[in-house]
Enzyme design. Structure first.
Site: not given
Ligand code: GRF
Length: 444
Positions: A344, A342, A325-327, A414, A245
């Site tokens: 990436h 999001n 990590l989940k859709l 990021e 996190g």
């Protein structure tokens, strides 16, 4: 918006406020706004057949299309120097004596003789609109809903810090402590934002010019000149994490230091034992588990429960994925249109998609021999890493780099680019090109 002119003699009334607000539900907090103007009276009489004639013909009651109630008096304002203007704002109160004491002390004004046990009228001073407090029926509560407003009173800037201190000493709510707002080309303005015992927001602002401006009632209010951070409601963010996190922490710090005008109101994870959840729990930020974990040791939410929790319980304005990590299921995507981001760790559309996450991304980058990689902030759709790209940052890949060196270099970027992109979204600085590409506008 109506009425925009020289600030010495004009006011702005804003009845909509877009940042972070998706639905304008009227509460019962604002009762009405009174306009004293023969010209407005005549034009309402001519053009609004639904207007109701009151007080022996001297006043018209009219509802705006959104349901705001206006009283238009067939007389010009007695406020010095202003022929037609807002002369009074009426707020509903649950406990009139309590509200009367609060506002009398705050505005340094005694109730007018016309006051009764159902209503109190206060005159804050020369050049300012009157404030009318109306007793709600016994047992009724004040509901602010989402189209709540804030009224503003003008007073000498030197008094503002004392007003703030008095409010705190009296056990009242200070929503935004004293702040000085620089407005390019003009004198800066100082404000303190308070809430009365019923939660009515009000702004005590320093005079911007020699002649005080009128009280300015407005929904999700702002002053005429700027949608500045101190004057608009903070957006409500929910962050999704699966790992350490560090991006969540960067977002949290940016909320605390004011770079993002928002608060993180909940954190969601598929892994209740992950570092991000521990960090949130330590801060007292509510945590949720989604989807329901396989292990019976933890309970979790279904997607329907999650959507309801985010929308109803946490009143989230934006959802931010930070290493989740989940859709994201369609129902959740649809619940936050153009409001879910999001990050990436690559320059999408390269090195993204299902299964391309974490160190796998950077290993693939090094193996491909690309000379540049980076990070991408994009809107979320129902597929992995495929939504509209909002921001990108480029990072070099050197010939001797290991994947972990690349990962470290990218992650560092990021931590600043994600808060910057979120701030733009929250500030309303994202517009959509006709072909569906979102563009960030730089703050003036
Ligand atoms: C980041 O590299 C982010 O781009 C990706 O997952 C990683 C999360 O890292 N989506 P952290 O948990 O924020 O440290």
């Amino acid at each position: 918006m109506i009425g925009y002119g020289d600030e010495a003699t004009n006011f702005v009334l804003e009845l909509t406020y877009n940042y972070g607000v998706k639905q304008y539900l009227l509460g019962n907090d604002l009762n009405r706004i009174t306009i004293s103007s023969k010209a407005v009276f005549e034009s309402v009489q001519r053009q609004v057949p639904q207007a109701e004639l009151l007080e022996g013909g001297g006043a018209l009651r009219v509802l705006s299309p959104d349901g705001y109630q206006f009283l238009v008096l067939d007389q010009d304002s007695s406020i010095k120097g202003q022929a037609g203007t807002i002369s009074e704002v009426a707020l509903n109160a649950t406990d009139l004596p309590r509200s009367t004491v609060y506002w009398s002390q705050l505005l340094g004004s005694s109730p007018q003789a016309s006051s009764s046990d159902r209503e109190t009228v206060l005159s804050p001073g020369e050049g300012q609109a009157a404030l009318r407090l109306l007793q709600l029926p016994a047992g009724a509560a004040v509901h602010h809903e989402t189209a709540f407003g804030r009224i503003a009173f003008s007073r000498p800037g030197a008094e503002l810090k004392r007003v703030e201190a008095d409010s705190l000493a009296g056990g009242h709510t200070v929503l935004t402590p004293f702040v000085s707002l620089d407005t390019p080309g003009k004198a800066s303005v100082q404000v303190v934002i308070l809430a009365d015992p019923d939660g009515h927001e009000q702004q005590q602002a320093s005079h911007r010019s020699r002649v005080a401006t009128s009280a300015v009632p407005h929904s999700h209010a702002c002053t005429p000149s700027a949608h500045s951070g101190a004057e608009r409601p903070r957006a409500r963010l929910v962050v999704f994490v699966s790992g350490g996190g560090s991006n969540f922490k960067a977002l949290h710090v940016a909320c605390l230091d004011g770079s993002i005008h928002a608060d993180i109101v909940a954190v969601v994870s598929d892994i209740p034992s992950c570092g991000g959840i521990a960090y949130a729990a330590n801060l007292g930020i509510p945590t949720l588990t989604y989807p329901i974990p396989k292990s019976k040791a933890f309970s979790g939410l279904t997607v329907e429960q999650l959507v309801e929790s985010l929308q109803v319980t946490h009143k989230a304005d934006y959802v931010l994925l930070a290493g989740f990590l989940k859709l994201i299921p369609l129902a959740l995507v649809q619940a936050f249109p153009r409001s879910m981001l999001n990050i990436h760790p690559a320059l999408l559309p390269a090195f993204g998609g299902k299964g391309c996450y974490g160190e796998k991304v950077h290993k693939a980058v090094v193996a491909a021999g690309v000379r540049y990689t980076g990070a991408t902030v994009h809107f979320v759709d129902e597929e992995f890493d495929s939504g509209a790209i909002l921001a990108q940052r480029v990072v070099p890949v050197f010939p001797t780099d290991t994947y972990s060196q690349v990962a470290k270099r990218v992650l560092k970027q990021e931590h600043s680019m994600y808060p910057e992109a979120v701030a733009a979204l929250v500030d309303g600085r994202v517009t959509w090109r006709a072909d569906g590409v979102p563009i960030i506008w730089t703050a003036a």
